[in-house]
Design an enzyme around this catalytic site. Structure first.
Site, PDB file in Angstrom:
ATOM      1  N   ASN A 171      37.629  -9.242  57.771  1.00  0.00           N
ATOM      2  CA  ASN A 171      38.818 -10.053  57.490  1.00  0.00           C
ATOM      3  C   ASN A 171      39.865  -9.114  56.915  1.00  0.00           C
ATOM      4  OD1 ASN A 171      38.559  -9.983  54.531  1.00  0.00           O
ATOM      5  ND2 ASN A 171      36.741 -11.246  54.929  1.00  0.00           N
ATOM      6  N   ASP A 206      30.335  -8.963  58.890  1.00  0.00           N
ATOM      7  CA  ASP A 206      30.877  -8.212  57.762  1.00  0.00           C
ATOM      8  C   ASP A 206      29.867  -8.138  56.614  1.00  0.00           C
ATOM      9  OD1 ASP A 206      33.333  -6.914  56.913  1.00  0.00           O
ATOM     10  OD2 ASP A 206      33.469  -8.479  55.404  1.00  0.00           O
ATOM     11  N   THR A 211      34.081 -15.234  66.995  1.00  0.00           N
ATOM     12  CA  THR A 211      33.279 -16.392  67.442  1.00  0.00           C
ATOM     13  C   THR A 211      32.425 -17.013  66.344  1.00  0.00           C
ATOM     14  OG1 THR A 211      31.381 -15.039  68.139  1.00  0.00           O
ATOM     15  CG2 THR A 211      33.112 -15.461  69.782  1.00  0.00           C
ATOM     16  N   GLY A 212      32.543 -16.493  65.123  1.00  0.00           N
ATOM     17  CA  GLY A 212      31.786 -17.060  64.012  1.00  0.00           C
ATOM     18  C   GLY A 212      32.668 -17.999  63.217  1.00  0.00           C
TER      19      GLY A 212
END
Ligand code: ADP
Length: 173
Positions: free
Chosen positions: A28, A38, A127-128
């Protein structure tokens, strides 16, 4: 640039376990950690990665890394040499942000070329928690890497579950 096309490969698995030169992080813009890919990269790669991200925030990226851009750090204790952090767009039904998703793949490959990385592993960016529909994300990912000139020899998509794997396989075939 060799003029050769990279080989596209698909793996179902965990991106933190890949033996490649560079793994791409679906970061992010804070660069200071999150969940999903991440969280897994920072957990497994150790504190060196976050320390370098903090230095990037203190120098070039005071306001964070903008969506669609990419920047490299050490990979800490991962098997890879580098982590390339890129910030995917949040999916929005009313606003076509596919160009920003494409930019993540393109800019990550540009950074990989700067580093001299021969093998690069990508997750299915956005896509999460960022909500991008898997089939469309796979389309953008595969079309973009195919259209990008790069000296990278292998681009490996690392898909976490069967559904993601099948969506990418349908585009690579
Ligand atoms: P974003 O914020 O860009 O949506 P996420 O990290 O939430 O990024 O998710 C991106 C994709 O990566 C999702 O499809 C998720 O299932 C998958 N994913 C989560 N953890 C891992 C992992 N360790 N390795 C590979 N893919 C992962």
């Amino acid at each position: 640039m060799t003029g050769h096309h990279p080989v596209l490969t698909l793996v179902r698995g965990d991106i933190t376990e890949q033996h490649v030169d560079a793994v791409v992080n679906a970061a992010n813009s804070s660069l200071l950690g999150g969940g999903g890919v991440d969280g897994a990269i920072h957990r497994r790669g150790g504190p060196e990665i976050l320390a370098e991200c903090r230095r990037l925030r203190a120098s070039h990226y005071g306001r964070g890394l903008p969506t669609g851009q990419a920047v490299a750090t050490t990979a800490g204790r991962l098997a890879a040499r580098w982590v390339i952090h890129t910030v995917g767009p949040v999916h929005s039904p009313g606003d076509d942000r596919a160009h920003l998703l494409a930019s993540c793949y393109r800019e990550s490959l540009r950074v990989a070329d700067e580093l001299g990385a021969g093998t690069v592993a990508f997750p299915a960016i956005s896509t999460g928690v960022y909500g991008w529909p898997m089939d469309d994300a796979a389309r953008v990912a595969v079309e973009t890497v195919r259209d990008t000139a790069t000296a990278v020899a292998e681009i490996r998509f690392v898909l976490f579950d069967e559904r993601a794997y099948e969506a990418f396989a349908a585009r690579v075939r």
